[in-house]
Design a protein around this motif. Structure first.
Motif, PDB file in Angstrom:
ATOM      1  N   ASN A  50      54.556  48.979  58.690  1.00 34.82           N
ATOM      2  CA  ASN A  50      55.123  47.659  58.990  1.00 34.82           C
ATOM      3  C   ASN A  50      54.291  46.572  58.311  1.00 34.82           C
ATOM      4  OD1 ASN A  50      57.198  48.607  60.671  1.00 34.82           O
ATOM      5  ND2 ASN A  50      55.857  48.606  62.470  1.00 34.82           N
ATOM      6  N   ARG A  53      54.707  46.531  54.457  1.00 36.86           N
ATOM      7  CA  ARG A  53      55.962  45.901  54.018  1.00 36.86           C
ATOM      8  C   ARG A  53      55.834  44.376  54.021  1.00 36.86           C
ATOM      9  NH1 ARG A  53      60.222  47.362  58.056  1.00 36.86           N
ATOM     10  NH2 ARG A  53      61.525  45.899  56.910  1.00 36.86           N
ATOM     11  N   ILE A  54      55.202  43.853  55.068  1.00 35.31           N
ATOM     12  CA  ILE A  54      55.044  42.397  55.178  1.00 35.31           C
ATOM     13  C   ILE A  54      54.237  41.859  53.995  1.00 35.31           C
ATOM     14  CG2 ILE A  54      53.987  40.564  56.572  1.00 35.31           C
ATOM     15  CD1 ILE A  54      54.541  42.443  59.031  1.00 35.31           C
ATOM     16  N   ARG A  57      56.182  42.034  50.655  1.00 36.49           N
ATOM     17  CA  ARG A  57      57.178  40.973  50.562  1.00 36.49           C
ATOM     18  C   ARG A  57      56.504  39.631  50.262  1.00 36.49           C
ATOM     19  NH1 ARG A  57      62.394  40.090  52.652  1.00 36.49           N
ATOM     20  NH2 ARG A  57      62.663  42.264  52.015  1.00 36.49           N
ATOM     21  N   PHE A  64      58.899  33.460  51.175  1.00 38.92           N
ATOM     22  CA  PHE A  64      58.602  34.279  52.354  1.00 38.92           C
ATOM     23  C   PHE A  64      57.137  34.126  52.742  1.00 38.92           C
ATOM     24  CE2 PHE A  64      57.010  38.155  54.336  1.00 38.92           C
ATOM     25  CZ  PHE A  64      57.869  38.268  55.422  1.00 38.92           C
ATOM     26  N   GLU A  78      62.459  38.604  60.170  1.00 39.49           N
ATOM     27  CA  GLU A  78      63.376  38.699  59.018  1.00 39.49           C
ATOM     28  C   GLU A  78      63.398  40.112  58.447  1.00 39.49           C
ATOM     29  OE1 GLU A  78      62.633  35.932  55.809  1.00 39.49           O
ATOM     30  OE2 GLU A  78      62.019  34.381  57.230  1.00 39.49           O
ATOM     31  N   LEU A  79      62.267  40.800  58.543  1.00 35.16           N
ATOM     32  CA  LEU A  79      62.179  42.154  57.997  1.00 35.16           C
ATOM     33  C   LEU A  79      62.633  43.201  59.019  1.00 35.16           C
ATOM     34  CD1 LEU A  79      58.733  42.036  56.110  1.00 35.16           C
ATOM     35  CD2 LEU A  79      61.011  41.484  55.265  1.00 35.16           C
ATOM     36  N   GLU A 180      58.563  45.666  45.195  1.00 34.79           N
ATOM     37  CA  GLU A 180      58.046  45.615  46.561  1.00 34.79           C
ATOM     38  C   GLU A 180      57.610  46.969  47.098  1.00 34.79           C
ATOM     39  OE1 GLU A 180      60.645  42.396  48.439  1.00 34.79           O
ATOM     40  OE2 GLU A 180      59.915  43.545  50.147  1.00 34.79           O
TER      41      GLU A 180
END
Lengths: 198, 89, 85
Positions: A50, A53-54, A57, A64, A78-79, A180
């Motif tokens: 998690n 990914r943040i 992005r 973002f 948002e994700l 990404e």
């Protein structure tokens, strides 16, 4: 049960937990099924991927990144990452720059952005890290193999309230062409605590 | 009175063992203690601060000697003891 | 109710030890820092730890302290802070 490995020497502790569960079950407060489901759900949802990914992005999308630094709870939502799954926390993302390196600790207990990073490592909960992170962070970082330039100021965030912190590491040099998904593979759990550069 | 948990800046602590465990919980009982705490917090049986307080009230030698989840277990055991009068009724 | 301290204000963390559960760490007691963010209003941890369901709600401030060659930021309830004088 996945993610759980039983070692030797835990028979007495197991007996004590059995006794506690029996007592609480008798009062209708827990069931074995609810306990198993809670563990399984935790190990499924609370993962460092998690956090990766943040960061990926934020590295690839400036708008973002700005939203993340401004209101991390909303940006993370948002994700599709549910921060409230475990406890209602307010997330703050702190960004590393050439001038400032951020590092997270909880000197009073072991507060940690568990939903984004998964279960915390033993060292994060250790007395050594909790004692020394706020008094000699540079020496602590050296033990993790991190050497910072003299001019980089270290800022340590002590998690003393309901705020949980996540470090946004600097994007590594030479990662320009990566998408990404590839960027996410460069990020480490320690990078998000500040005990690694990425 | 000094409590044992307030470790920031305390002298005398050595090198950090930066080794990573293969699994998040070393033993199954630890995962169960973790889950029991979640369930009791969610049920409003006690607040997070009451839980922290219960850990901080451990005798300093108990706090220092106990493993991480053993502290949790001690705190939960202490907070969920039924009052004697209730048990006798 | 407004916040007692403004962004950028200079504050001192209470020097005296607080009884019972508190989220003011001992190493910050008596130190002077500056407010770098207002976190919003939260029930005071000290009172919540005593099982008070209607614990006092106070502003929490992110306070930055300079500790020699590095900085520490901690989130501190208004009760933990006083003017720097």
């Amino acid at each position: 049960m996945s993610g759980v490995h039983d070692h030797h020497g835990s028979a007495e502790m197991t007996r004590r937990v059995d006794a506690l569960v029996a007592r609480l079950a008798h009062r209708g407060l827990v069931t074995d099924a609810a306990i198993a489901e809670t563990i399984e759900s935790f190990l499924t949802h609370a993962k460092p991927s998690n956090g990766f990914r943040i960061v990926a992005r934020a590295w690839s999308d400036d708008a973002f990144r700005a939203r993340l630094l401004d209101d991390a709870n909303a940006a993370v939502a948002e994700l599709g990452i549910d921060l409230s799954h475990w406890a209602p926390v307010t997330l703050r993302v702190v960004e590393n720059t050439a001038d400032v390196h951020n590092m997270i600790v909880c000197t009073l207990c072991s507060c940690y952005p568990i939903a984004l990073l998964g279960p915390s490592p033993a060292w994060y909960k250790s007395a050594e890290y909790r004692a020394r992170a706020v008094s000699e962070p540079r020496a602590v970082l050296a033990e993790f193999g991190v050497e910072l330039p003299e001019r980089t100021r270290i800022r340590v965030w002590d998690s003393t309230s309901e705020m949980r912190y996540l470090v946004l590491p600097r994007r590594p040099a030479g990662s320009d062409g990566l998408d990404e998904q590839r960027l996410a593979t460069l990020v480490t759990r320690n990078g998000l605590i500040g005990t690694a550069l990425v | 009175m000094e409590r044992p948990h307030d470790l920031g800046g305390k002298p005398g602590f050595g090198a950090i063992d930066v080794a990573e465990a293969a699994e998040p919980f070393h033993n199954e009982w630890e995962a169960r203690v973790f889950a029991i705490n979640r369930l009791l917090l969610a049920a409003g049986r006690y607040t997070l601060d009451e839980f922290r307080d219960a850990i901080e009230r451990l005798e300093p030698h108990v706090y220092a000697d106990a493993s991480y989840y053993e502290r949790w277990l001690l705190a939960i055991e202490g907070m969920t003891v039924e009052p004697a009068s209730e048990a006798e009724r | 109710m407004s916040a007692r301290f403004a962004l950028g204000a200079c504050v001192r963390a209470q020097a005296a030890a607080r009884e019972g559960h508190t989220r003011l760490p001992a190493y910050l007691r008596g130190r002077i820092g500056s407010i770098v963010a207002l976190r919003g209003r939260y029930p005071l941890a000290d009172e919540r730890a005593r099982g008070l369901r209607d614990a006092r709600v106070e502003m929490v401030y992110a306070v930055q302290f300079s500790l020699g060659d590095h900085d520490v930021v901690a989130d501190l309830w208004e009760s933990y802070l006083e003017g720097p004088a």
